[in-house]
Design a protein around this motif. Structure first.
Motif, PDB file in Angstrom:
ATOM      1  N   ASN A  45     -12.047   0.073   6.546  1.00 42.14           N
ATOM      2  CA  ASN A  45     -11.541  -0.379   5.251  1.00 42.14           C
ATOM      3  C   ASN A  45     -11.076   0.762   4.347  1.00 42.14           C
ATOM      4  OD1 ASN A  45     -12.100  -3.150   5.824  1.00 42.14           O
ATOM      5  ND2 ASN A  45     -14.250  -2.688   5.463  1.00 42.14           N
ATOM      6  N   ARG A  46     -10.689   1.868   4.942  1.00 41.04           N
ATOM      7  CA  ARG A  46     -10.213   3.020   4.160  1.00 41.04           C
ATOM      8  C   ARG A  46      -8.993   3.606   4.854  1.00 41.04           C
ATOM      9  NH1 ARG A  46     -13.907   7.382   3.066  1.00 41.04           N
ATOM     10  NH2 ARG A  46     -12.470   7.796   1.368  1.00 41.04           N
ATOM     11  N   GLY A  47      -7.866   3.487   4.205  1.00 40.60           N
ATOM     12  CA  GLY A  47      -6.625   4.009   4.742  1.00 40.60           C
ATOM     13  C   GLY A  47      -5.468   3.142   4.284  1.00 40.60           C
ATOM     14  N   PHE A  48      -4.296   3.370   4.883  1.00 41.22           N
ATOM     15  CA  PHE A  48      -3.124   2.568   4.548  1.00 41.22           C
ATOM     16  C   PHE A  48      -2.097   2.692   5.654  1.00 41.22           C
ATOM     17  CE2 PHE A  48      -1.838   6.747   3.264  1.00 41.22           C
ATOM     18  CZ  PHE A  48      -0.464   6.780   3.416  1.00 41.22           C
ATOM     19  N   GLY A  49      -1.187   1.747   5.689  1.00 43.82           N
ATOM     20  CA  GLY A  49      -0.039   1.817   6.580  1.00 43.82           C
ATOM     21  C   GLY A  49      -0.323   1.436   8.024  1.00 43.82           C
ATOM     22  N   ALA A  50       0.673   1.741   8.869  1.00 43.35           N
ATOM     23  CA  ALA A  50       0.649   1.293  10.261  1.00 43.35           C
ATOM     24  C   ALA A  50      -0.520   1.853  11.056  1.00 43.35           C
ATOM     25  CB  ALA A  50       1.971   1.647  10.943  1.00 43.35           C
ATOM     26  N   ILE A  51      -0.858   3.119  10.860  1.00 46.67           N
ATOM     27  CA  ILE A  51      -1.982   3.692  11.605  1.00 46.67           C
ATOM     28  C   ILE A  51      -3.267   2.975  11.234  1.00 46.67           C
ATOM     29  CG2 ILE A  51      -3.413   5.773  11.887  1.00 46.67           C
ATOM     30  CD1 ILE A  51      -0.805   7.400  11.726  1.00 46.67           C
ATOM     31  N   HIS A  52      -3.449   2.722   9.949  1.00 47.82           N
ATOM     32  CA  HIS A  52      -4.646   2.016   9.490  1.00 47.82           C
ATOM     33  C   HIS A  52      -4.681   0.598  10.058  1.00 47.82           C
ATOM     34  CE1 HIS A  52      -7.924   0.832   6.899  1.00 47.82           C
ATOM     35  NE2 HIS A  52      -7.184  -0.110   6.346  1.00 47.82           N
ATOM     36  N   ILE A  53      -3.564  -0.096  10.018  1.00 53.30           N
ATOM     37  CA  ILE A  53      -3.498  -1.462  10.552  1.00 53.30           C
ATOM     38  C   ILE A  53      -3.855  -1.455  12.034  1.00 53.30           C
ATOM     39  CG2 ILE A  53      -1.946  -3.392  11.091  1.00 53.30           C
ATOM     40  CD1 ILE A  53      -0.407  -2.556   8.454  1.00 53.30           C
ATOM     41  N   GLU A 111       0.314  -2.627  -2.316  1.00 46.67           N
ATOM     42  CA  GLU A 111      -0.132  -1.837  -3.461  1.00 46.67           C
ATOM     43  C   GLU A 111       1.070  -1.263  -4.186  1.00 46.67           C
ATOM     44  OE1 GLU A 111      -3.850   0.623  -3.454  1.00 46.67           O
ATOM     45  OE2 GLU A 111      -2.353   2.235  -3.455  1.00 46.67           O
ATOM     46  N   CYS A 112       1.062  -1.397  -5.502  1.00 52.79           N
ATOM     47  CA  CYS A 112       2.139  -0.895  -6.341  1.00 52.79           C
ATOM     48  C   CYS A 112       2.019   0.619  -6.480  1.00 52.79           C
ATOM     49  CB  CYS A 112       2.042  -1.563  -7.714  1.00 52.79           C
ATOM     50  SG  CYS A 112       3.349  -1.105  -8.842  1.00 52.79           S
ATOM     51  N   ILE A 113       3.129   1.305  -6.281  1.00 52.83           N
ATOM     52  CA  ILE A 113       3.173   2.752  -6.446  1.00 52.83           C
ATOM     53  C   ILE A 113       4.302   3.084  -7.413  1.00 52.83           C
ATOM     54  CG2 ILE A 113       3.568   4.977  -5.313  1.00 52.83           C
ATOM     55  CD1 ILE A 113       2.475   3.711  -2.732  1.00 52.83           C
ATOM     56  N   GLN A 114       3.939   3.714  -8.525  1.00 59.26           N
ATOM     57  CA  GLN A 114       4.926   4.151  -9.513  1.00 59.26           C
ATOM     58  C   GLN A 114       5.362   5.558  -9.132  1.00 59.26           C
ATOM     59  OE1 GLN A 114       6.002   2.149 -11.887  1.00 59.26           O
ATOM     60  NE2 GLN A 114       4.455   0.551 -11.785  1.00 59.26           N
ATOM     61  N   ARG A 115       6.669   5.738  -8.923  1.00 60.24           N
ATOM     62  CA  ARG A 115       7.210   7.051  -8.575  1.00 60.24           C
ATOM     63  C   ARG A 115       8.256   7.444  -9.610  1.00 60.24           C
ATOM     64  NH1 ARG A 115       8.681   6.698  -2.221  1.00 60.24           N
ATOM     65  NH2 ARG A 115      10.687   6.314  -3.186  1.00 60.24           N
ATOM     66  N   ASN A 116       8.657   8.687  -9.579  1.00 62.71           N
ATOM     67  CA  ASN A 116       9.693   9.155 -10.508  1.00 62.71           C
ATOM     68  C   ASN A 116      11.000   8.388 -10.340  1.00 62.71           C
ATOM     69  OD1 ASN A 116       7.981  11.039 -11.623  1.00 62.71           O
ATOM     70  ND2 ASN A 116       8.669  12.698 -10.308  1.00 62.71           N
ATOM     71  N   ASP A 117      11.292   7.949  -9.115  1.00 59.44           N
ATOM     72  CA  ASP A 117      12.546   7.244  -8.853  1.00 59.44           C
ATOM     73  C   ASP A 117      12.397   5.723  -8.918  1.00 59.44           C
ATOM     74  OD1 ASP A 117      11.018   7.100  -6.538  1.00 59.44           O
ATOM     75  OD2 ASP A 117      12.695   7.432  -5.174  1.00 59.44           O
ATOM     76  N   GLY A 118      11.252   5.235  -9.393  1.00 60.33           N
ATOM     77  CA  GLY A 118      11.063   3.801  -9.548  1.00 60.33           C
ATOM     78  C   GLY A 118       9.780   3.307  -8.890  1.00 60.33           C
ATOM     79  N   THR A 119       9.608   2.003  -8.914  1.00 59.09           N
ATOM     80  CA  THR A 119       8.416   1.361  -8.368  1.00 59.09           C
ATOM     81  C   THR A 119       8.682   0.894  -6.948  1.00 59.09           C
ATOM     82  OG1 THR A 119       7.789   0.589 -10.562  1.00 59.09           O
ATOM     83  CG2 THR A 119       6.803  -0.562  -8.696  1.00 59.09           C
ATOM     84  N   ILE A 120       7.712   1.123  -6.072  1.00 63.36           N
ATOM     85  CA  ILE A 120       7.756   0.559  -4.724  1.00 63.36           C
ATOM     86  C   ILE A 120       6.423  -0.127  -4.450  1.00 63.36           C
ATOM     87  CG2 ILE A 120       9.359   2.325  -3.881  1.00 63.36           C
ATOM     88  CD1 ILE A 120       6.907   3.466  -2.286  1.00 63.36           C
ATOM     89  N   TRP A 121       6.397  -0.901  -3.396  1.00 62.91           N
ATOM     90  CA  TRP A 121       5.180  -1.560  -2.932  1.00 62.91           C
ATOM     91  C   TRP A 121       4.899  -1.089  -1.512  1.00 62.91           C
ATOM     92  CZ3 TRP A 121       2.040  -4.733  -5.807  1.00 62.91           C
ATOM     93  CH2 TRP A 121       2.525  -5.050  -7.078  1.00 62.91           C
ATOM     94  N   SER A 122       3.701  -0.573  -1.295  1.00 62.20           N
ATOM     95  CA  SER A 122       3.283  -0.061   0.005  1.00 62.20           C
ATOM     96  C   SER A 122       2.387  -1.085   0.689  1.00 62.20           C
ATOM     97  CB  SER A 122       2.514   1.248  -0.193  1.00 62.20           C
ATOM     98  OG  SER A 122       1.922   1.681   1.010  1.00 62.20           O
ATOM     99  N   ILE A 123       2.627  -1.322   1.972  1.00 64.59           N
ATOM    100  CA  ILE A 123       1.768  -2.210   2.752  1.00 64.59           C
ATOM    101  C   ILE A 123       0.531  -1.415   3.140  1.00 64.59           C
ATOM    102  CG2 ILE A 123       1.563  -3.590   4.850  1.00 64.59           C
ATOM    103  CD1 ILE A 123       4.739  -3.881   4.586  1.00 64.59           C
ATOM    104  N   VAL A 124      -0.598  -1.772   2.543  1.00 66.59           N
ATOM    105  CA  VAL A 124      -1.857  -1.070   2.772  1.00 66.59           C
ATOM    106  C   VAL A 124      -2.441  -1.478   4.115  1.00 66.59           C
ATOM    107  CG1 VAL A 124      -4.219  -0.734   1.928  1.00 66.59           C
ATOM    108  CG2 VAL A 124      -2.320  -0.901   0.313  1.00 66.59           C
TER     109      VAL A 124
END
Length: 141
Positions: A45-53, A111-124
């Motif tokens: 239950n700790r991580g994110f993205g394809a490797i975590h999945i 998960e919402c990620i605020q970046r300098n170039d805008g907002t994206i959503w990352s699949i955790v």
């Protein structure tokens, strides 16, 4: 390598969908495109993205015939697609998270990620369960 983007096999692009701007109670959920990063797995239950999945849910994926890490984007794209309902509960610490729940395929946590170039959503993460938590606030565009 954890920030490497993976391609959505349905569209051939890096985008898996879009979260529309949503007002939910006192929160404004910002719009942004949805991406799957290669990610990393830290532990249960700790991580994110394809490797975590893959590390957390390979057995679930194998039950539907997806037997390699390279098939994680297929697994995710069966869940996160246009029309998938979005649910919002409470903020996860300081981050905004949504559940994308497709009752025939499973659930993805975004998960919402605020970046300098805008907002994206990352699949955790993504998994086969389809229990919802929170209030339905919209759908993936």
């Amino acid at each position: 390598m954890s920030k490497k983007l993976l391609i959505n096999p349905r569209s051939g692009s890096y985008i898996f969908g879009n979260v529309p701007q949503i007002k939910s109670k006192n929160d404004i959920i910002p719009t942004g495109d949805i991406f799957l990063f290669q990610g990393k797995h830290v532990g249960p239950n700790r991580g994110f993205g394809a490797i975590h999945i893959w590390r957390e849910h390979a057995k679930e994926m194998a039950q539907i015939g997806l037997t390699s890490f390279d098939e994680v984007p297929n697994f995710v794209s069966n869940i996160v697609q246009i029309g998938t309902p979005l649910y919002f509960g409470d903020r996860y610490s300081r981050k905004i998270r949504l559940m994308a729940v497709r009752h025939v395929s499973g659930t993805a946590i975004l998960e919402c990620i605020q970046r300098n170039d805008g907002t994206i959503w990352s699949i955790v993460t993504a998994f086969s369960g389809t229990n919802t938590h929170g209030t339905r606030v919209g759908s993936v565009r």
